[in-house]
Design an enzyme around this catalytic site. Sequence first.
Site: not given
Ligand code: CAA
Length: 260
Positions: A66, A111, A114, A134
Amino acid sequence: MTYDNLLVDYSPGLAIVTINRPKALNALNQQTLIELESAFCSLAEAPDVQVVIITGSGEKAFVAGADIAAMQPLNALEARQFAKLGHQVMHKIEGCPKPVIAAVNGFALGGGCELALGCDIRIASENARFGQPEVNLGVIPGFGGTQRLARLVGKGRAMELIMTGTMIDADEAYRIGLANRVVAAEQLLETAKKLAETIISKGPYAVKLAKQAVHNGLELDLDRANQYEAELFGLCFATKDQKEGMQAFLDKRPAQFEGE
Ligand code: CAA
């Protein structure tokens, strides 16, 4: 219909829905969720679509979760609404009368995992990564992960993944039953399409009832579930496809199904 954050491509019998927010690794914000729901409302009714594939744009991510930037400022009521929207969308996909295949082409986190869990079958590319991270963000899965993951891979494995936020690779996802199979990245879409073609060649009405029987029956006790199966099995015999399928076997020829 056109969407801002989705691409929908059609080929005979098949629709491919691509989540298209590559700058945010295809993260699901409210608009993308609303578009997904709307796309599945249309696809469920589309007479020329028998199978749907969901994938992510780019080579890095299926869906990285998400949208964290959109969620960060939410208050409790808004967050609950957002989770309910996510549930609604996953429910819509899971309940779609057509098989839905997730072609997981990279990160399927939070998400995104999911979303894959809401699909019927998950094919992973070798670079796919699954997880419910999360707890790293101070929250719990909110689009059904606590429930669907535990139902699919078992309570203990789901507890570990959810409590540690650990990311697992495609082979581990296959080992625990989260992915149906793992293929090279360049083979992913082809493999998903071939699987779709196999399903498309079967009796569409039977495929629809099979999905319904497994999906709805799993939530019932065994006696009721078997009763439900018997009702749907009986219903198959009201179709032309059943007569044709069985007659074709007896005639030693391929069946010509019409979906009636
Ligand atoms: N939401 C918003 N933006 C996201 C995102 C997310 N879930 N995941 C990645 N992005 C964005 C980053 O912020 C980044 O944006 P900028 O270039 O503007 O800075 C871009 O995508 C590229 O990401 P990274 O630079 O972080 O890429 P990476 O290769 O270094 O890492 C990754 C990849 C490991 C997937 C890392 O992006 C990450 O950890 N993302 C978050 C994953 C996460 O925590 N997901 C769960 C979200 S909470 C949820 O989903 C709740 C639910 O159940 C409803």
